[in-house]
Design a protein around this motif. Structure first.
Motif, mmCIF file in Angstrom:
data_model
loop_
_atom_site.group_PDB
_atom_site.id
_atom_site.type_symbol
_atom_site.label_atom_id
_atom_site.label_comp_id
_atom_site.label_asym_id
_atom_site.label_seq_id
_atom_site.Cartn_x
_atom_site.Cartn_y
_atom_site.Cartn_z
ATOM 1 N N LEU A 84 -5.752 3.322 2.415
ATOM 2 C CA LEU A 84 -6.732 2.731 1.502
ATOM 3 C C LEU A 84 -7.892 2.112 2.263
ATOM 4 C CD1 LEU A 84 -4.367 1.098 -1.113
ATOM 5 C CD2 LEU A 84 -6.120 2.788 -1.615
ATOM 6 N N GLU B 47 -9.453 -2.518 -3.444
ATOM 7 C CA GLU B 47 -8.786 -2.389 -2.150
ATOM 8 C C GLU B 47 -7.772 -3.512 -1.955
ATOM 9 O OE1 GLU B 47 -9.833 -2.572 2.630
ATOM 10 O OE2 GLU B 47 -11.403 -2.003 1.206
ATOM 11 N N TYR C 107 -4.497 -2.990 -4.091
ATOM 12 C CA TYR C 107 -3.538 -2.007 -3.602
ATOM 13 C C TYR C 107 -2.930 -2.406 -2.265
ATOM 14 C CZ TYR C 107 -4.382 0.931 -7.574
ATOM 15 O OH TYR C 107 -4.434 1.408 -8.861
#
Length: 361
Positions: free
Chosen positions: A173, A34, A37
């Motif tokens: 995300l 996580e 990104y």
């Protein structure tokens, strides 16, 4: 043992622990992925190289009796597609070259260089004999002016809000990935065992995968948690504008996701009769600065119905480099260009000239 020696030893031990936890220790796989990104929002320029390979493609059934279908399947087996280029956020400019190599009895390959700016797109016209394009247009860049297209069609040509799109990706995300259980889907891969391309240096490699073992849980999570969270996110005013969505449509989408556990289980069993997911996975290599520098996507699925069966295995790889370094554009802004009108005129003129050739009247 003196107190002074003990105090010094404890201080050294504490320093050692701080080094481990602050500099070298790996995050949990889910948090690392996580974070990586989310970190892409800081990428202002980068080079990239991606490839897609069809490693396996099998079909059986009535459709294969059509020779055209059989020819296409044969061409796609072991087909290779690569795209490499450079991207820059401000001022926005992307250039890339798409290379396609098809296999089989009618194997052929071609390259398609392209350049994208905020108001124009350029595509180099490839030399593909079977298209029969006039020689004077081959290797020129077809230029598409977004403003002119909007005037001609009477409709506004949508533009990409890069900043807002990045913001949406980050929130996506955070909202959606949080719904998936770390123990079921996320795994740390030893860097030495990850099969990274030469030149890719990674601090941590994380794999997230859906397989036969966790497929039921994945579908349940997607339907009951992930998709509703995604729709809620897209319902924000800024994202409705970004995707040109109407709230009524979003509400309808969300209502259609409402299902009882028994209905979901029944639908899942019905889905599994025609779809088998052997593997859907994403492996990401994260460098010392926290950026994702390599991604490997694997799709391995089987489809079947009463008469036909299909198996497909696809690998997609992307390597990212030169992050936030000066963008080195090889093509630049093309000057040897041709408009769509000029291209059409040239093609029509060539067709007209063929009318006097024996056998082509």
């Amino acid at each position: 043992m003196s107190k002074k020696w003990l105090k010094g030893s404890l201080a050294m031990l504490l320093a050692f622990v701080l080094v481990l936890t602050g500099c070298g220790a790996k995050e949990s796989p889910k948090n690392a992925l996580e974070g990586a990104y989310l970190k892409t929002a800081e990428m202002k320029s980068y080079a990239f190289k991606s490839s897609i390979t069809v490693n396996d493609l099998q079909m059986s059934g009535a459709e294969l009796s059509d020779p055209n279908v059989a020819m296409v399947i044969n061409m796609l087996k072991n087909a290779e597609l690569t795209i490499d280029g450079v991207a820059q956020l401000d001022p926005m400019q992307v250039e890339a070259t798409l290379n396609v190599a098809l296999k089989g009895d009618m194997a052929f390959s071609f390259s398609l260089p392209m350049v994208i700016t905020p108001d124009k797109m350029y595509y180099k016209i490839p030399n593909i004999p079977m298209l029969g394009l006039p020689a004077e247009v081959v290797d020129k860049y077809l230029v598409l002016d977004m403003k002119e297209l909007a005037e001609q069609t009477g409709e506004e040509i949508p533009t990409i809000d890069v900043v807002k799109t990045q913001k949406f990706s980050n929130e996506f995300l955070k909202e959606v990935m949080s719904k998936f259980d770390e123990k079921l889907y996320f795994t740390d891969i030893a860097v030495k065992d990850a099969g990274l391309p030469e030149g890719v240096e990674a601090k941590q490699v994380v794999k997230v995968a859906i397989t036969k073992d966790n497929f039921d849980q994945a579908v349940t999570t997607i339907v009951k948690d992930a998709l509703p969270a995604l729709i809620d996110l897209m319902s924000k005013d800024e994202y409705k504008e970004l995707f040109q969505l109407d709230q009524a449509d979003l509400d309808q989408m969300k209502s259609e996701l409402t299902t009882t556990d028994s209905e979901l289980k029944e639908g899942l069993e019905e889905m599994k009769k025609s779809l088998t997911v052997n593997e859907l996975s994403l492996t990401t290599a994260i460098n010392k600065d926290g950026f994702p520098v390599y991604q490997n996507i694997v799709g391995n699925v089987d489809f079947k119905d009463e008469t036909d069966q299909m198996k497909i295995v696809v690998h997609m790889n992307t390597t990212t480099s030169n992050i936030n370094e000066k963008a080195e554009f090889k093509i630049g802004i093309p000057t040897d260009t041709i408009t769509m009108e000029q291209l059409q005129e040239s093609i029509y003129s060539g067709m007209y000239d063929l009318e006097g050739v024996d056998g082509l009247e």
